[in-house]
Design a protein around this motif. Structure first.
Motif, PDB file in Angstrom:
ATOM      1  N   PRO A  27      34.599   0.622   5.943  1.00  0.00           N
ATOM      2  CA  PRO A  27      33.390  -0.073   5.482  1.00  0.00           C
ATOM      3  C   PRO A  27      32.131   0.798   5.583  1.00  0.00           C
ATOM      4  CG  PRO A  27      34.657  -1.491   6.951  1.00  0.00           C
ATOM      5  CD  PRO A  27      35.309  -0.151   6.981  1.00  0.00           C
ATOM      6  N   TYR A  28      32.061   1.612   6.624  1.00  0.00           N
ATOM      7  CA  TYR A  28      30.899   2.490   6.797  1.00  0.00           C
ATOM      8  C   TYR A  28      30.911   3.614   5.755  1.00  0.00           C
ATOM      9  CZ  TYR A  28      30.862   0.049  11.247  1.00  0.00           C
ATOM     10  OH  TYR A  28      30.846  -0.912  12.209  1.00  0.00           O
ATOM     11  N   LEU A  29      32.095   4.160   5.512  1.00  0.00           N
ATOM     12  CA  LEU A  29      32.218   5.222   4.502  1.00  0.00           C
ATOM     13  C   LEU A  29      31.862   4.683   3.118  1.00  0.00           C
ATOM     14  CD1 LEU A  29      35.558   6.872   5.710  1.00  0.00           C
ATOM     15  CD2 LEU A  29      33.221   7.648   6.154  1.00  0.00           C
ATOM     16  N   ASP A  30      32.323   3.465   2.815  1.00  0.00           N
ATOM     17  CA  ASP A  30      32.015   2.831   1.532  1.00  0.00           C
ATOM     18  C   ASP A  30      30.511   2.559   1.391  1.00  0.00           C
ATOM     19  OD1 ASP A  30      34.701   2.920   0.923  1.00  0.00           O
ATOM     20  OD2 ASP A  30      35.072   0.808   1.411  1.00  0.00           O
ATOM     21  N   SER A  31      29.893   2.104   2.471  1.00  0.00           N
ATOM     22  CA  SER A  31      28.453   1.837   2.440  1.00  0.00           C
ATOM     23  C   SER A  31      27.665   3.117   2.204  1.00  0.00           C
ATOM     24  CB  SER A  31      27.994   1.206   3.758  1.00  0.00           C
ATOM     25  OG  SER A  31      28.535  -0.070   3.919  1.00  0.00           O
ATOM     26  N   LEU A  32      28.076   4.194   2.845  1.00  0.00           N
ATOM     27  CA  LEU A  32      27.400   5.478   2.620  1.00  0.00           C
ATOM     28  C   LEU A  32      27.538   5.923   1.166  1.00  0.00           C
ATOM     29  CD1 LEU A  32      28.332   7.503   5.837  1.00  0.00           C
ATOM     30  CD2 LEU A  32      26.035   6.878   5.079  1.00  0.00           C
ATOM     31  N   LYS A  33      28.747   5.797   0.635  1.00  0.00           N
ATOM     32  CA  LYS A  33      28.996   6.211  -0.748  1.00  0.00           C
ATOM     33  C   LYS A  33      28.160   5.377  -1.719  1.00  0.00           C
ATOM     34  CE  LYS A  33      32.357   7.947  -3.786  1.00  0.00           C
ATOM     35  NZ  LYS A  33      32.454   9.363  -3.858  1.00  0.00           N
ATOM     36  N   SER A  34      28.118   4.063  -1.522  1.00  0.00           N
ATOM     37  CA  SER A  34      27.337   3.221  -2.431  1.00  0.00           C
ATOM     38  C   SER A  34      25.836   3.492  -2.265  1.00  0.00           C
ATOM     39  CB  SER A  34      27.654   1.737  -2.222  1.00  0.00           C
ATOM     40  OG  SER A  34      27.260   1.320  -0.942  1.00  0.00           O
ATOM     41  N   GLY A  35      25.405   3.813  -1.055  1.00  0.00           N
ATOM     42  CA  GLY A  35      24.001   4.159  -0.838  1.00  0.00           C
ATOM     43  C   GLY A  35      23.617   5.444  -1.544  1.00  0.00           C
ATOM     44  N   ILE A  36      24.488   6.421  -1.492  1.00  0.00           N
ATOM     45  CA  ILE A  36      24.224   7.703  -2.155  1.00  0.00           C
ATOM     46  C   ILE A  36      24.201   7.538  -3.667  1.00  0.00           C
ATOM     47  CG2 ILE A  36      25.267   9.955  -2.661  1.00  0.00           C
ATOM     48  CD1 ILE A  36      26.076  10.085   0.288  1.00  0.00           C
ATOM     49  N   GLU A  37      25.088   6.717  -4.194  1.00  0.00           N
ATOM     50  CA  GLU A  37      25.185   6.552  -5.643  1.00  0.00           C
ATOM     51  C   GLU A  37      24.184   5.550  -6.206  1.00  0.00           C
ATOM     52  OE1 GLU A  37      29.340   5.689  -6.135  1.00  0.00           O
ATOM     53  OE2 GLU A  37      29.895   7.809  -5.940  1.00  0.00           O
ATOM     54  N   ALA A  38      23.507   4.783  -5.347  1.00  0.00           N
ATOM     55  CA  ALA A  38      22.532   3.786  -5.814  1.00  0.00           C
ATOM     56  C   ALA A  38      21.288   4.474  -6.367  1.00  0.00           C
ATOM     57  CB  ALA A  38      22.152   2.853  -4.669  1.00  0.00           C
ATOM     58  N   LYS A  39      20.770   3.950  -7.463  1.00  0.00           N
ATOM     59  CA  LYS A  39      19.542   4.477  -8.064  1.00  0.00           C
ATOM     60  C   LYS A  39      18.367   4.170  -7.141  1.00  0.00           C
ATOM     61  CE  LYS A  39      21.196   5.675 -12.157  1.00  0.00           C
ATOM     62  NZ  LYS A  39      21.821   6.953 -12.119  1.00  0.00           N
ATOM     63  N   GLY A  40      17.500   5.141  -6.981  1.00  0.00           N
ATOM     64  CA  GLY A  40      16.285   4.934  -6.195  1.00  0.00           C
ATOM     65  C   GLY A  40      16.435   5.158  -4.702  1.00  0.00           C
ATOM     66  N   VAL A  41      17.650   5.347  -4.213  1.00  0.00           N
ATOM     67  CA  VAL A  41      17.844   5.611  -2.788  1.00  0.00           C
ATOM     68  C   VAL A  41      17.750   7.119  -2.568  1.00  0.00           C
ATOM     69  CG1 VAL A  41      19.449   5.474  -0.836  1.00  0.00           C
ATOM     70  CG2 VAL A  41      19.291   3.577  -2.463  1.00  0.00           C
ATOM     71  N   VAL A  63      31.376   9.263  11.874  1.00  0.00           N
ATOM     72  CA  VAL A  63      31.391   8.654  10.537  1.00  0.00           C
ATOM     73  C   VAL A  63      30.798   9.626   9.521  1.00  0.00           C
ATOM     74  CG1 VAL A  63      30.432   6.806   9.109  1.00  0.00           C
ATOM     75  CG2 VAL A  63      31.413   6.262  11.329  1.00  0.00           C
ATOM     76  N   LEU A  64      29.649  10.238   9.876  1.00  0.00           N
ATOM     77  CA  LEU A  64      29.005  11.183   8.945  1.00  0.00           C
ATOM     78  C   LEU A  64      29.869  12.420   8.710  1.00  0.00           C
ATOM     79  CD1 LEU A  64      25.299  10.945  10.128  1.00  0.00           C
ATOM     80  CD2 LEU A  64      26.295  10.033   8.031  1.00  0.00           C
ATOM     81  N   ALA A  65      30.442  12.970   9.769  1.00  0.00           N
ATOM     82  CA  ALA A  65      31.294  14.153   9.618  1.00  0.00           C
ATOM     83  C   ALA A  65      32.516  13.846   8.765  1.00  0.00           C
ATOM     84  CB  ALA A  65      31.724  14.664  11.000  1.00  0.00           C
ATOM     85  N   THR A  66      33.110  12.677   8.973  1.00  0.00           N
ATOM     86  CA  THR A  66      34.269  12.269   8.173  1.00  0.00           C
ATOM     87  C   THR A  66      33.868  12.077   6.718  1.00  0.00           C
ATOM     88  OG1 THR A  66      35.237  11.185  10.105  1.00  0.00           O
ATOM     89  CG2 THR A  66      36.110  10.545   7.957  1.00  0.00           C
ATOM     90  N   PHE A  67      32.734  11.424   6.484  1.00  0.00           N
ATOM     91  CA  PHE A  67      32.256  11.210   5.114  1.00  0.00           C
ATOM     92  C   PHE A  67      32.018  12.555   4.420  1.00  0.00           C
ATOM     93  CE2 PHE A  67      29.039  10.633   1.865  1.00  0.00           C
ATOM     94  CZ  PHE A  67      29.563   9.570   1.148  1.00  0.00           C
ATOM     95  N   GLN A  68      31.341  13.474   5.120  1.00  0.00           N
ATOM     96  CA  GLN A  68      31.065  14.783   4.527  1.00  0.00           C
ATOM     97  C   GLN A  68      32.344  15.544   4.227  1.00  0.00           C
ATOM     98  OE1 GLN A  68      28.297  16.722   7.166  1.00  0.00           O
ATOM     99  NE2 GLN A  68      26.648  15.306   6.665  1.00  0.00           N
ATOM    100  N   ASP A  69      33.330  15.423   5.095  1.00  0.00           N
ATOM    101  CA  ASP A  69      34.612  16.099   4.877  1.00  0.00           C
ATOM    102  C   ASP A  69      35.332  15.531   3.659  1.00  0.00           C
ATOM    103  OD1 ASP A  69      36.773  17.941   5.883  1.00  0.00           O
ATOM    104  OD2 ASP A  69      37.857  16.012   5.968  1.00  0.00           O
ATOM    105  N   ARG A  70      35.240  14.220   3.459  1.00  0.00           N
ATOM    106  CA  ARG A  70      35.942  13.555   2.364  1.00  0.00           C
ATOM    107  C   ARG A  70      35.146  13.576   1.053  1.00  0.00           C
ATOM    108  NH1 ARG A  70      40.133  10.238   4.007  1.00  0.00           N
ATOM    109  NH2 ARG A  70      39.733   8.706   2.375  1.00  0.00           N
ATOM    110  N   ASN A  71      33.852  13.913   1.095  1.00  0.00           N
ATOM    111  CA  ASN A  71      32.985  13.921  -0.093  1.00  0.00           C
ATOM    112  C   ASN A  71      32.209  15.225  -0.152  1.00  0.00           C
ATOM    113  OD1 ASN A  71      33.121  10.929  -1.129  1.00  0.00           O
ATOM    114  ND2 ASN A  71      32.947  10.820   1.098  1.00  0.00           N
ATOM    115  N   GLN A  72      32.905  16.317  -0.380  1.00  0.00           N
ATOM    116  CA  GLN A  72      32.277  17.635  -0.353  1.00  0.00           C
ATOM    117  C   GLN A  72      31.501  17.960  -1.626  1.00  0.00           C
ATOM    118  OE1 GLN A  72      35.234  20.492   0.878  1.00  0.00           O
ATOM    119  NE2 GLN A  72      35.538  19.460   2.835  1.00  0.00           N
TER     120      GLN A  72
END
Length: 172
Positions: A33-47, A63-72
């Protein structure tokens, strides 16, 4: 195994609080859920900024290190606003023991300064030449030796010039 041995084994287990990259499917499911929230936040317009908050050891960096590893495919700048100093418990606008009004701290300005400094340290100094944030520059051994050699040659040349002229004036 005796009860005492089991108890000693439990006491001696130390869990590292250092960030890690999660690869285990069970653990990934837990933080999905945290990884998904980060991804949607990054892809949201205006964020343009995303803040992650939580208690010490709660898993923010993991969570951040895992997200960065999975979304290079994204570029990241990590900024920390962590403070490990003891907080001043004095309320703002309070009066000290001599009856003088204490200076009000501009928290927003301090936060902005901290964020800017951390961002500037991720960028090459030549990209921000007019910045008032200066870094300590490390000089390579090659440049240091060249500077030392040039200084010695200059000093010897200076000494020879003045000693020679001084000797010439003295002899004539």
């Amino acid at each position: 195994m005796s009860e005492k041995k089991k108890e000693e084994t439990k006491v001696n287990i130390v869990r590292s609080l250092a960030p890690k990259i999660i690869k285990d499917a069970k653990e990934l499911k837990r933080i999905k859920p945290y990884l998904d929230s980060l991804k949607s936040g990054i892809e949201a317009k205006g964020v343009t900024n995303i803040a992650v908050t939580g208690d010490y050891g709660s898993g923010k960096s993991t969570v951040l290190a895992t997200f960065q590893d999975r979304n290079q495919n994204y570029e990241y700048i990590n900024v920390s606003l962590a403070s490990f100093k003891e907080e001043d418990k004095t309320p703002f606008n309070s009066v000290d023991d001599k009856g003088k009004l204490k200076k009000i701290l501009d928290i927003d300005r301090l936060l902005e300064l901290s964020i800017l400094q951390q961002i500037f340290y991720h960028v090459e100094p030549k990209e921000i030449p007019d910045s008032r944030f200066k870094r300590i520059k490390s000089i390579s051994n090659k440049k240091l030796k060249a500077f030392a050699l040039g200084s010695v040659i200059w000093l010897v040349s200076f000494a020879v010039l003045f000693i020679y002229e001084g000797l010439e004036k003295f002899l004539t």
